[in-house]
Design a protein around this motif. Sequence first.
Motif, PDB file in Angstrom:
ATOM      1  N   ALA A 111     -31.340  58.224  81.271  1.00 57.31           N
ATOM      2  CA  ALA A 111     -30.637  58.830  82.398  1.00 57.31           C
ATOM      3  C   ALA A 111     -30.511  57.855  83.564  1.00 57.31           C
ATOM      4  N   LEU A 112     -31.602  57.180  83.894  1.00 59.37           N
ATOM      5  CA  LEU A 112     -31.576  56.234  85.014  1.00 59.37           C
ATOM      6  C   LEU A 112     -30.655  55.057  84.731  1.00 59.37           C
ATOM      7  N   ALA A 113     -30.640  54.584  83.500  1.00 57.30           N
ATOM      8  CA  ALA A 113     -29.744  53.474  83.142  1.00 57.30           C
ATOM      9  C   ALA A 113     -28.292  53.912  83.264  1.00 57.30           C
ATOM     10  N   GLY A 114     -27.968  55.075  82.775  1.00 60.08           N
ATOM     11  CA  GLY A 114     -26.598  55.582  82.886  1.00 60.08           C
ATOM     12  C   GLY A 114     -26.196  55.784  84.331  1.00 60.08           C
ATOM     13  N   GLY A 115     -27.122  56.300  85.130  1.00 59.25           N
ATOM     14  CA  GLY A 115     -26.839  56.495  86.542  1.00 59.25           C
ATOM     15  C   GLY A 115     -26.597  55.190  87.272  1.00 59.25           C
ATOM     16  N   ALA A 116     -27.268  54.130  86.856  1.00 60.21           N
ATOM     17  CA  ALA A 116     -27.071  52.815  87.479  1.00 60.21           C
ATOM     18  C   ALA A 116     -25.663  52.288  87.249  1.00 60.21           C
ATOM     19  N   PHE A 117     -24.993  52.786  86.196  1.00 58.92           N
ATOM     20  CA  PHE A 117     -23.617  52.362  85.893  1.00 58.92           C
ATOM     21  C   PHE A 117     -22.594  53.384  86.361  1.00 58.92           C
ATOM     22  N   ASP A 118     -23.024  54.281  87.242  1.00 57.40           N
ATOM     23  CA  ASP A 118     -22.140  55.282  87.844  1.00 57.40           C
ATOM     24  C   ASP A 118     -21.483  56.216  86.830  1.00 57.40           C
ATOM     25  N   LEU A 119     -22.143  56.452  85.716  1.00 59.15           N
ATOM     26  CA  LEU A 119     -21.642  57.447  84.780  1.00 59.15           C
ATOM     27  C   LEU A 119     -21.926  58.828  85.341  1.00 59.15           C
TER      28      LEU A 119
END
Length: 118
Positions: free
Chosen positions: A25-33
């Motif tokens: 979740a945090l990785a996806g959030g870092a890419f503005d998904l």
Amino acid sequence: MKSLLIINRQAPWSGPGAREVLDIALAGGAFDLPIAMLFLDDGALQLKPRQQPKALQQKDLSANLQALPMFGIESLYVSARSLAERGMQLDSITLPAEVLDDAGLRALIEHYDNVVTI
């Protein structure tokens, strides 16, 4: 851009799954998904306050959970049934999650382009 709902069904200390789902979740959030997270079944236990992970020789996940909004993951949901089955109340969870009944869960899942259950 496709939206993603991550359904977290992992108890906080049952193995690496709970930490891995938060990392995703945090990785996806870092890419503005556009990401939302649903705490379902034993995943609701991650929202329980005053956990003592050191007693199980585990790392505390609360910092990762608190970081979700900072990574753009502000749509947080929890199953009303999961809370009730585990003796938890909305006023005792550690994150501002919206509580959904079974009909709300179905509508939520249908709203997202992609759904991942972990």
